[in-house]
Design a protein around this motif. Sequence first.
Motif, PDB file in Angstrom:
ATOM      1  N   LEU A  26     -10.014  16.508   9.035  1.00 53.43           N
ATOM      2  CA  LEU A  26      -9.540  17.799   9.173  1.00 53.43           C
ATOM      3  C   LEU A  26     -10.221  18.100   7.705  1.00 53.43           C
ATOM      4  CD1 LEU A  26      -5.831  17.247  11.182  1.00 53.43           C
ATOM      5  CD2 LEU A  26      -7.322  19.263  11.665  1.00 53.43           C
ATOM      6  N   ALA A  27     -10.021  17.499   7.471  1.00 54.68           N
ATOM      7  CA  ALA A  27     -10.772  18.144   5.415  1.00 54.68           C
ATOM      8  C   ALA A  27     -11.686  18.157   5.904  1.00 54.68           C
ATOM      9  CB  ALA A  27      -9.948  16.495   4.777  1.00 54.68           C
ATOM     10  N   VAL A  28     -12.564  17.730   6.359  1.00 55.10           N
ATOM     11  CA  VAL A  28     -14.284  17.975   6.229  1.00 55.10           C
ATOM     12  C   VAL A  28     -14.009  19.371   6.965  1.00 55.10           C
ATOM     13  CG1 VAL A  28     -15.757  17.671   7.953  1.00 55.10           C
ATOM     14  CG2 VAL A  28     -15.250  15.544   6.396  1.00 55.10           C
ATOM     15  N   THR A  36      -6.747  21.929   1.642  1.00 54.93           N
ATOM     16  CA  THR A  36      -6.731  20.393   1.857  1.00 54.93           C
ATOM     17  C   THR A  36      -6.846  19.654   2.410  1.00 54.93           C
ATOM     18  OG1 THR A  36      -6.286  21.035  -0.591  1.00 54.93           O
ATOM     19  CG2 THR A  36      -7.792  20.670  -0.951  1.00 54.93           C
ATOM     20  N   VAL A  37      -6.928  18.678   2.726  1.00 50.88           N
ATOM     21  CA  VAL A  37      -5.793  18.043   3.857  1.00 50.88           C
ATOM     22  C   VAL A  37      -5.697  16.551   3.157  1.00 50.88           C
ATOM     23  CG1 VAL A  37      -5.371  16.832   6.027  1.00 50.88           C
ATOM     24  CG2 VAL A  37      -6.590  19.015   5.555  1.00 50.88           C
ATOM     25  N   ALA A  91      -4.608  19.627  -7.428  1.00 47.38           N
ATOM     26  CA  ALA A  91      -5.100  18.670  -6.104  1.00 47.38           C
ATOM     27  C   ALA A  91      -6.077  19.656  -5.293  1.00 47.38           C
ATOM     28  CB  ALA A  91      -3.879  18.275  -5.312  1.00 47.38           C
ATOM     29  N   ARG A  92      -6.254  20.762  -6.063  1.00 47.47           N
ATOM     30  CA  ARG A  92      -7.089  21.848  -5.422  1.00 47.47           C
ATOM     31  C   ARG A  92      -8.724  21.270  -5.031  1.00 47.47           C
ATOM     32  NH1 ARG A  92      -7.223  23.604 -10.869  1.00 47.47           N
ATOM     33  NH2 ARG A  92      -9.087  23.856 -11.857  1.00 47.47           N
ATOM     34  N   TYR A  93      -9.342  20.408  -5.869  1.00 48.40           N
ATOM     35  CA  TYR A  93     -10.488  19.563  -5.330  1.00 48.40           C
ATOM     36  C   TYR A  93      -9.835  18.098  -4.702  1.00 48.40           C
ATOM     37  CZ  TYR A  93     -15.484  18.761  -5.766  1.00 48.40           C
ATOM     38  OH  TYR A  93     -16.960  18.818  -6.022  1.00 48.40           O
ATOM     39  N   MET A  94      -8.768  17.840  -4.146  1.00 48.33           N
ATOM     40  CA  MET A  94      -8.994  16.776  -3.491  1.00 48.33           C
ATOM     41  C   MET A  94      -8.687  17.369  -1.869  1.00 48.33           C
ATOM     42  SD  MET A  94      -5.901  13.961  -3.994  1.00 48.33           S
ATOM     43  CE  MET A  94      -5.926  13.192  -6.020  1.00 48.33           C
ATOM     44  N   THR A  95      -9.690  16.549  -1.384  1.00 46.90           N
ATOM     45  CA  THR A  95      -9.294  16.822   0.052  1.00 46.90           C
ATOM     46  C   THR A  95      -9.970  14.810   0.444  1.00 46.90           C
ATOM     47  OG1 THR A  95      -9.462  18.136   1.705  1.00 46.90           O
ATOM     48  CG2 THR A  95     -11.303  17.533   0.522  1.00 46.90           C
TER      49      THR A  95
END
Length: 108
Positions: A26-28, A36-37, A91-95
């Motif tokens: 789902l993140a991809v 983000t997931v 956490a906007r760049y964490m997925t």
Amino acid sequence: MVAGRYIQGRHYEAAKAGVLMLTRSLAVDWARHGITVNAICPGIFETEPNKLWAQKNPEIIEAYVQTIPMGKLGDPEDLGALAVYLASDAARYMTGAALVIDGGYVCL
């Protein structure tokens, strides 16, 4: 992720592995939309069901707690703080991440 030492049946671990792959997939899929997931991977926490389980099986809980480097069950408030972080702009760049919060249990 580790195989639980005090859990009956391996369906629990298989389901957790499935959730991790679903998280990554789902993140991809959603990254291009800015969504983000991430997964929170908790150890054992002092929830109401676990308190009841501990009353019925004190020897199992005691043995489990002895395997946790921090020496105690988690406080549900700690899970909330992690969820708030993941939902925040910080956490906007964490997925696609799997964040373990378990008092050091998986470090063993």
